[in-house]
Design a protein around this motif. Structure first.
Motif, short mmCIF file in Angstrom:
data_model
loop_
_atom_site.label_atom_id
_atom_site.label_comp_id
_atom_site.label_asym_id
_atom_site.label_seq_id
_atom_site.Cartn_x
_atom_site.Cartn_y
_atom_site.Cartn_z
N ALA A 6 12.07 27.71 15.97
CA ALA A 6 13.14 28.51 16.54
C ALA A 6 12.99 28.64 18.05
O ALA A 6 13.98 28.49 18.80
N PHE A 7 11.78 28.90 18.51
CA PHE A 7 11.57 29.04 19.95
C PHE A 7 11.87 27.73 20.68
O PHE A 7 12.46 27.73 21.76
N SER A 8 11.48 26.60 20.07
CA SER A 8 11.76 25.33 20.74
C SER A 8 13.26 25.10 20.82
O SER A 8 13.77 24.58 21.81
N LEU A 9 13.99 25.52 19.78
CA LEU A 9 15.45 25.37 19.80
C LEU A 9 16.07 26.31 20.84
O LEU A 9 17.03 25.95 21.54
N LEU A 10 15.52 27.53 20.93
CA LEU A 10 16.04 28.47 21.92
C LEU A 10 15.78 27.95 23.33
O LEU A 10 16.59 28.14 24.24
N ASP A 11 14.64 27.27 23.49
CA ASP A 11 14.35 26.61 24.77
C ASP A 11 15.42 25.59 25.08
O ASP A 11 15.94 25.50 26.18
N LYS A 12 15.75 24.85 24.06
CA LYS A 12 16.69 23.75 24.21
C LYS A 12 18.07 24.27 24.64
O LYS A 12 18.73 23.66 25.47
N VAL A 13 18.50 25.41 24.04
CA VAL A 13 19.81 25.96 24.40
C VAL A 13 19.67 26.97 25.55
O VAL A 13 20.66 27.58 25.95
N GLY A 14 18.45 27.15 26.03
CA GLY A 14 18.22 27.95 27.23
C GLY A 14 18.33 29.44 27.05
O GLY A 14 18.75 30.16 27.95
N ILE A 15 17.95 29.98 25.88
CA ILE A 15 18.04 31.44 25.68
C ILE A 15 16.74 32.00 25.14
O ILE A 15 16.73 33.03 24.46
N ARG A 16 15.63 31.35 25.44
CA ARG A 16 14.37 31.81 24.88
C ARG A 16 14.09 33.26 25.25
O ARG A 16 13.59 34.05 24.45
N ASP A 17 14.46 33.64 26.47
CA ASP A 17 14.17 35.00 26.94
C ASP A 17 14.97 36.07 26.23
O ASP A 17 14.72 37.26 26.39
N ARG A 18 15.96 35.67 25.44
CA ARG A 18 16.77 36.67 24.72
C ARG A 18 16.42 36.72 23.23
O ARG A 18 17.20 37.23 22.44
N ALA A 19 15.27 36.19 22.86
CA ALA A 19 14.94 36.05 21.44
C ALA A 19 14.99 37.37 20.67
O ALA A 19 15.38 37.40 19.51
#
Lengths: 261, 246, 244
Positions: free
Chosen positions: B123-136
């Motif tokens: 999930a974190f790698s995907l959030l990285d990919k879409v650029g929203i990791r900081d909003r997890a």
């Protein structure tokens, strides 16, 4: 609040205080302080009969709580099943649930209480409190069913579609996505029903269940202190519902955390 | 199923809403890795077609075979087929009671019985990919539309689907947020994902599509490679549509 | 048409009023206590006490009017003047005498213990730890509460207690003997029986209750009671309603 937020306006219980209302002179606060003061001052100023009454009714308060909590728990289960039944695509389940709601809604609570209590007596031998709980939850289950149905329906259909598209089946969708959100919408009316149910348990005193009201009536019928007895009974009910409505409002506030920006 | 078989085979499907014919004898093949963009005026049946592919809409006749599974064959479990088909909606439809991270991890944990730590890693790698990791750990309501839609794409990807379906993913967005969502979709396309996209974004269609499908009145009017489609449309209705849009 | 009928009715009722009633006395009665006072199949309030008061009224010159009132709160209504008197099988007790005035006794009662036919209970002492029912605020219920080791259970109407006894939710009922006879020997004769008549130190009697200090009504009632006794009408009524 999102625009999909729908308010379901069901309930005839006490008004649930708004947790954001921090005013010193909110109606809730005035009522609470007034009630507690009267409950303290009256027995001190005039121990006979007020203090005597207070000593006479406590076991009745427990019975009232017992009946209320048992009934609400059962009514919630019945309500959930009824609500799901009412939105079911299965014709027969839907029909059965709807029929139950129609029948219960069409008969006054008091009549149902009498009916179930005495009808049960003819079929199975259960203690009076159990009979009262069955009767109360049977009635309130139908109201809860409508609350659940409205709550589930108030959740945007997009949530269901998103869940299905991920591969969840309908049951999983209901359990993981819809009900957790519906619960939040449902809580205020459920809270209202809870308080309404607590007040309606006074009706079970008719069935000779020794709740607050019956204890009060027993005291009054022996002492002839009708006015004083019912003053105390009213204050005790009021204190309980005031505290409950506050608890529910706090719980509601906690549950709505995901709606705050 | 042969390697050469299309991953989606839509064969002469019809769909009625009462008397109204929403899909009229539509056939379409999508190859593995292919990007198909469906265009058309509103009410042309393009969303209905897309939603038919994962059976959010049931069809009245015809057949749809996804990755060798007939959607309407008895004994086929639609839920397992849907796990292969990620879907992104116009209105995001993020689970409002779950945080961004939980939106991504819910389905893999519950449906694939995957280990929570592994899923969160993914999930974190995907959030990285879409650029929203900081909003997890934010809730959907705390995000902008563009952010929500990017999370929705990541949520669909978390199930590691073979195919991604996009139903007008940018139509509900403010103009300044459209770019960030399209960027994610372009990246996804470059990585070789099979995609069926219903959209009004002509630029995206021109840049990414292998095939452009034009629908009107529930039927496929024209199907072509994007350069052919935009520069040299054959059908008069296509021409009219492109004139109005461009 | 309706108006005319109404007018006639009003005229009639005023006529009747003036021609008949020297004094109307409104009695509250909890008509759930057969055979003393109850509602019959024709929805009329009937019973021993009703006939007794009608006869007493004829002798003393008043017209009794009966108002069916729930037992619970019947005394509160008297205190606030909702009616002139209570005729509802009220046993005369010291406690009650403090709150209201009583006529001369018109009936002597005992408390009877009713149990299921199969029961071996012979007295209250046999019922330790068991649920025993009575009507709220009655001498029967007070007797249950005064006895050691029982679980008292109060009912709004004696009939409800009998039903609960019948279905087994409670183990016994205590109430006035004429009522006990009515239920155990008539309505529920297949199921219930009178196990015992409770022994008490004092004689327990019914009296008509009036608001404290209402001497006018009290005198009228006592005059009527005396006349009914003197003529032996009360014995006839006992035969008619109780059969003893």
């Amino acid at each position: 609040m999102s625009e999909q937020e729908k308010i379901i306006d069901i309930g005839d219980g006490a008004a649930i205080p708004d947790p954001r209302d921090k005013g010193l002179f909110s109606a809730w606060r005035i009522a609470l302080i007034g009630t507690i003061s009267l409950l303290v001052i009256l027995p001190l100023a005039k121990p006979d009969p007020y203090a005597k009454i207070l000593r006479f009714v406590p076991d009745g308060i427990w019975v009232t709580f017992e009946v209320t909590i048992a009934s609400i728990s059962l009514a919630l289960i019945i309500g959930l099943l009824t609500g799901l039944g009412r939105i079911s695509k299965n014709r027969y389940i839907n029909l059965a649930a709807s029929l139950y709601v129609e029948v219960v809604r069409g008969i006054p609570l008091l009549v149902q209480l009498f009916y179930i209590y005495f009808a049960l007596g003819r079929i199975v031998r259960v203690p009076d409190i159990v009979a009262a709980v069955i009767a109360m939850s049977f009635c309130y289950g139908a109201y809860m069913g409508e609350v659940f149905r409205a709550g589930i329906k108030s959740i945007d259909f997009g949530q269901t579609e998103a869940s299905l598209s991920l591969g969840f089946n309908r049951r999983q969708t209901m359990a993981y996505v819809i009900l957790p959100q519906a619960w939040r919408t449902i809580l205020p009316p459920v809270g209202n029903e809870f308080i309404a149910l607590l007040k309606d348990t006074s009706l079970v005193s008719i069935l000779a269940v020794a709740d607050i009201l019956r204890r009060g009536r027993e005291y009054a019928s022996e002492s002839f202190n009708y006015f004083e007895t019912y003053t105390m009974i009213a204050l005790i009910y009021l204190l309980i519902t005031l505290v409950l409505s506050k608890l529910i409002s706090n719980m509601e506030h906690r549950l709505s955390h995901y709606e705050r920006r | 199923m042969n390697a050469a078989d299309p991953i989606i085979r839509i064969n002469r499907i019809n769909k009625y809403f009462g008397q109204f014919k929403a899909l009229d004898n539509v056939s379409l093949d999508v190859e593995l890795g292919e990007k198909v963009v469906v265009l058309g005026p509103s009410g042309s049946g393009k969303s209905t077609l897309l939603r038919a592919i994962n059976r959010l809409e049931t069809i009245s006749s015809g057949s749809i075979v996804v990755d060798g599974h007939d959607l309407y064959a008895p004994g086929e479990n639609i839920n397992t087929i849907r796990m292969e088909l990620g879907m992104v909606f116009q209105s995001f439809n993020l689970f409002k009671h779950k945080t961004v991270l939980e939106n991504l991890t819910l389905a893999p944990i519950k449906l694939k019985k995957m280990d929570k730590g592994k899923v969160e890693e993914l999930a974190f790698s995907l959030l990285d990919k879409v650029g929203i990791r900081d909003r997890a750990d934010h809730y959907p309501v705390q995000l902008s539309g563009g952010q929500q839609q990017r999370v929705a794409i990541a949520r669909a990807l978390a199930m590691e689907p073979k195919i991604m379906l996009f139903d007008e993913p940018t139509s509900a967005l403010d103009p300044e947020m459209i770019g960030e969502v399209l960027d994610v979709m372009v990246t996804l396309a470059r990585e070789g994902m099979t995609m069926v996209v219903v959209t009004h974004e002509m630029g995206f269609a021109r840049e990414v599509a292998d095939q452009v499908v034009f629908m009107d009145d529930g039927a496929i009017v024209e199907m072509a490679r994007p350069d052919m489609f935009f520069d040299n449309p054959r059908h008069s209705r296509t021409k009219l549509f492109l004139e109005q849009i461009l | 048409m309706l108006k005319k009928a109404l007018l006639t009715l009003v005229a009639l009722s005023t006529l009747c009023g003036s021609a008949w009633a020297e004094t109307r006395i409104v009695f509250a009665t909890d008509a759930t206590w057969p055979p003393m006072e109850f509602v019959n199949g024709q929805k009329e309030i009937v019973g021993f006490a009703i006939d007794f008061l009608k006869a007493a009224g004829k002798e003393a010159g008043f017209t009794p009017v009966f108002k069916n009132t729930a037992w619970d709160g019947i005394f509160a209504g008297l205190a606030v003047g909702k009616y002139d008197a209570i005729s509802s099988s009220v046993s005369i007790t010291e406690e009650r005498k403090k709150a209201m005035d009583f006529s001369e006794p018109y009936f002597t009662v005992h408390q009877a213990l009713i149990v299921n036919k199969a029961s071996t209970v012979k007295s209250l002492a046999d019922l330790k730890g068991k649920k025993v029912g009575g009507q709220i605020g009655t001498t029967g219920y007070f007797a249950i509460k005064a006895a050691d080791g029982l679980v008292p259970k109060s009912y709004d109407e004696i009939g409800l207690a009998m039903e609960d006894l019948n279905v087994g939710r409670i183990d016994a009922v205590v109430c006035d003997d004429p009522v006990a006879a009515n239920y155990a020997l008539d309505k529920y004769k297949e199921k219930l029986k009178i196990a015992a008549v409770l022994k008490t130190d004092k004689v327990e009697s019914y009296g008509f209750a009036v608001k404290k200090g209402n001497k006018k009504i009290l005198d009228l009632l006592n005059k009527g009671i005396e006349a009914v006794r003197a003529k032996g009408i009360d014995q006839e009524l006992k035969k008619k309603w109780i059969g003893q």
